[in-house]
Design an enzyme around this catalytic site. Structure first.
Site, PDB file in Angstrom:
ATOM      1  N   ARG A   1     -37.983 -13.905  10.873  1.00 48.02           N
ATOM      2  CA  ARG A   1     -38.226 -15.103  11.678  1.00 48.02           C
ATOM      3  C   ARG A   1     -37.566 -16.338  11.047  1.00 48.02           C
ATOM      4  O   ARG A   1     -37.407 -17.369  11.682  1.00 48.02           O
ATOM      5  CB  ARG A   1     -39.733 -15.318  11.890  1.00 48.02           C
ATOM      6  CG  ARG A   1     -40.042 -16.465  12.804  1.00 48.02           C
ATOM      7  CD  ARG A   1     -41.430 -16.438  13.442  1.00 48.02           C
ATOM      8  NE  ARG A   1     -42.444 -15.727  12.707  1.00 48.02           N
ATOM      9  CZ  ARG A   1     -43.051 -16.195  11.618  1.00 48.02           C
ATOM     10  NH1 ARG A   1     -42.748 -17.379  11.138  1.00 48.02           N
ATOM     11  NH2 ARG A   1     -43.970 -15.466  11.016  1.00 48.02           N
TER      12      ARG A   1
ATOM     13  N   TYR B   1     -30.785 -28.604  35.147  1.00 47.41           N
ATOM     14  CA  TYR B   1     -31.223 -27.249  35.446  1.00 47.41           C
ATOM     15  C   TYR B   1     -32.718 -27.289  35.806  1.00 47.41           C
ATOM     16  O   TYR B   1     -33.494 -28.022  35.171  1.00 47.41           O
ATOM     17  CB  TYR B   1     -30.967 -26.366  34.214  1.00 47.41           C
ATOM     18  CG  TYR B   1     -31.585 -25.005  34.301  1.00 47.41           C
ATOM     19  CD1 TYR B   1     -31.175 -24.098  35.268  1.00 47.41           C
ATOM     20  CD2 TYR B   1     -32.587 -24.623  33.418  1.00 47.41           C
ATOM     21  CE1 TYR B   1     -31.743 -22.847  35.352  1.00 47.41           C
ATOM     22  CE2 TYR B   1     -33.162 -23.366  33.497  1.00 47.41           C
ATOM     23  CZ  TYR B   1     -32.740 -22.483  34.467  1.00 47.41           C
ATOM     24  OH  TYR B   1     -33.311 -21.244  34.550  1.00 47.41           O
TER      25      TYR B   1
ATOM     26  N   ASP C   1     -26.177 -30.985  27.707  1.00 45.83           N
ATOM     27  CA  ASP C   1     -26.213 -29.560  28.036  1.00 45.83           C
ATOM     28  C   ASP C   1     -24.807 -29.192  28.503  1.00 45.83           C
ATOM     29  O   ASP C   1     -24.366 -29.614  29.571  1.00 45.83           O
ATOM     30  CB  ASP C   1     -27.268 -29.305  29.117  1.00 45.83           C
ATOM     31  CG  ASP C   1     -27.437 -27.820  29.432  1.00 45.83           C
ATOM     32  OD1 ASP C   1     -26.437 -27.077  29.334  1.00 45.83           O
ATOM     33  OD2 ASP C   1     -28.555 -27.411  29.793  1.00 45.83           O
TER      34      ASP C   1
ATOM     35  N   LYS D   1     -25.325 -17.588  29.593  1.00 42.29           N
ATOM     36  CA  LYS D   1     -24.318 -17.748  30.650  1.00 42.29           C
ATOM     37  C   LYS D   1     -22.926 -17.382  30.103  1.00 42.29           C
ATOM     38  O   LYS D   1     -22.688 -16.242  29.804  1.00 42.29           O
ATOM     39  CB  LYS D   1     -24.400 -19.170  31.197  1.00 42.29           C
ATOM     40  CG  LYS D   1     -25.840 -19.669  31.438  1.00 42.29           C
ATOM     41  CD  LYS D   1     -26.553 -18.930  32.551  1.00 42.29           C
ATOM     42  CE  LYS D   1     -28.044 -19.208  32.627  1.00 42.29           C
ATOM     43  NZ  LYS D   1     -28.438 -20.608  32.731  1.00 42.29           N
TER      44      LYS D   1
HETATM   45  C1  LIG Z   1     -29.699 -21.345  32.581  1.00 38.45           C
HETATM   46  C2  LIG Z   1     -29.650 -22.721  32.082  1.00 38.45           C
HETATM   47  C3  LIG Z   1     -30.557 -23.181  31.122  1.00 38.45           C
HETATM   48  C4  LIG Z   1     -31.686 -22.322  30.605  1.00 38.45           C
HETATM   49  O1  LIG Z   1     -31.209 -21.263  29.844  1.00 38.45           O
HETATM   50  P1  LIG Z   1     -32.006 -19.847  29.664  1.00 38.45           P
HETATM   51  O2  LIG Z   1     -31.105 -19.097  28.761  1.00 38.45           O
HETATM   52  O3  LIG Z   1     -32.149 -19.265  31.036  1.00 38.45           O
HETATM   53  O4  LIG Z   1     -33.321 -20.158  29.068  1.00 38.45           O
HETATM   54  C5  LIG Z   1     -30.406 -24.475  30.654  1.00 38.45           C
HETATM   55  N1  LIG Z   1     -29.434 -25.282  31.124  1.00 38.45           N
HETATM   56  C6  LIG Z   1     -28.542 -24.875  32.045  1.00 38.45           C
HETATM   57  C7  LIG Z   1     -27.492 -25.820  32.539  1.00 38.45           C
HETATM   58  C8  LIG Z   1     -28.620 -23.586  32.572  1.00 38.45           C
HETATM   59  O5  LIG Z   1     -27.754 -23.191  33.506  1.00 38.45           O
END
Ligand SMILES: *Cc1c(COP(=O)(O)O)cnc(C)c1O
Length: 395
Positions: free
Chosen positions: A68, A122, A187, A212
């Protein structure tokens, strides 16, 4: 970094080699995958001292005591991503939301629980801030009102550019100035460091849903934050106590994903640009949202238009989703296959209806993440599905 290469290598080269610098010395080609949950040691006194260092967010040399606290395979992915974003450090998490949660918890722990954010975000990020579940309090701002919303207890400013799902772009250099001393978190999930490096534009913290494009094949859940050493320590402290760690196999797959990231993102962006141009001419489409088609966009920030686009249909958006045969009808993005989804039903369903509409997310909006299929196959599928959507409204 590379033998015989004095200047910094090109981004494409870094994407392949970052996090792998020691492999030849180790006599390995693929990075080692360390699945240990614990690390044996005969000297408990020395381990106690190292445990303390880890708990304070440092990374003392040697094995991580317990899984961890740290993991060498995940560490390779972190080093590589930091290099690609031009950051001092990167800290990986179990998901994008775990990464964002750690940023917010670190902000609350530092005694500055007020967050200023620009919509759209998001859907779950919006929900996390709007609900205040982690003890933050949010003020929603536009780029113009942002500076006026800052208070002495503001710990973070949060933006997405291009934003999910409308692809709205913000000028990061302007925002960084407006933020003053308050850290600006960007982000960068949609752009990836291939097309946009926010730290070069004045941002302090860069967050990715690694699920992603970084993973890129729809089979890894992960998140990562690139930032300076001080904030990285706070994030590691949070990861230690919350246990929101990235699994080593996920770290392995994400490091592998980085090596093809530039090729995937460039190819998908070229296809997305072509499809956006064609959609803009299509009679069933009211409006296309694509950075590459916007003449007023911030200059010198996002290179190209990117692999995502959104469009509003006059007909039934659900019928379009139901009619695609090649494109995958699913939420998420950044995979080798193209994905289409209805933000009002899925990615942004959790955002209140009024807030959704005010952020430009209409009932007719569809979001398309382009993969690596041939552009003509995608267009054939998309135009047939658009006919189906238009027919549904007529019938
Ligand atoms: C999918 C997404 C998130 C969240 O990510 P997870 O891996 O699903 O927790 C945050 N910001 C953006 C822009 C996203 O597309």
């Amino acid at each position: 970094m590379l033998d015989g290469v004095n200047s910094k290598p090109d981004f494409d080269t870094m994407a392949v080699h970052a996090g792998r610098e020691d492999l030849v010395e180790l006599g390995l080609h693929a990075p080692p995958l360390d699945l240990s949950t614990t690390y044996p040691a005969r000297d408990s006194r020395a381990e106690a001292a190292r445990l303390e260092e880890f708990a304070e967010g440092a990374r003392p040399p040697g094995q991580p005591v317990y899984a961890r606290l740290d993991n060498p395979t995940v560490g390779r992915f972190e080093r590589a991503l930091a290099e690609l974003e031009g950051a001092e450090q990167a800290v990986a998490f179990a998901s994008g939301m775990a990464a964002l949660s750690a940023c917010l918890l670190a902000t609350v722990a530092a005694g500055r629980p007020h967050v200023v954010a620009v919509r759209p975000l998001y859907g779950t990020s919006d929900h996390l801030l709007a609900s205040g579940l982690l003890g933050t309090r949010v003020s929603w701002a536009t780029p113009e009102t942002l500076a006026a919303e800052l208070r002495p207890d503001t710990g973070l400013v949060l933006v997405e550019t291009p934003a999910n799902p409308t692809l709205r772009e913000h000028d990061l250099r302007d925002l960084a100035i407006a933020c003053g001393e308050v850290p600006l978190l960007v982000d960068n999930t949609f752009a990836t460091p291939v097309l946009q490096r926010p730290i070069e534009c004045g941002a302090d913290i860069v967050l990715h849903s690694a699920t992603k494009f970084l993973g890129g094949h729809g089979d890894v859940l992960g998140g990562v934050v690139a930032c300076r050493e001080g904030f990285a320590r706070s994030l590691r402290q949070m990861r230690f106590v919350t246990g929101a760690t990235l699994h080593p196999l996920a770290g392995y797959l994400l490091l592998r994903g980085l090596s093809t990231l530039p090729v995937r993102v460039e190819a998908a962006s070229a296809t997305a640009h072509e499809l956006a141009t064609r959609l803009a001419e299509h009679p069933a489409v009211l409006r296309v949202h694509y950075p590459g088609l916007d003449p007023l966009r911030p200059r010198g920030q996002l290179r190209g238009g990117g692999p995502l686009l959104a469009f509003e249909v006059a007909g039934d958006p659900h019928a379009v989703i139901g009619a695609v045969r090649l494109i995958t009808p699913a939420v998420s993005l950044g995979s080798v296959d193209s994905l289409i989804q209805h933000p009002a039903s899925l990615s942004h369903h959790i955002v209140g209806e009024d807030d959704r509409r005010n952020a430009g997310i209409s009932e007719g909006l569809l979001r398309l993440s382009i993969g690596l299929e041939h552009v003509e196959d995608l267009w054939a599928d998309l135009s047939a599905a658009l006919e189906a959507g238009a027919a549904r409204r007529a019938g």
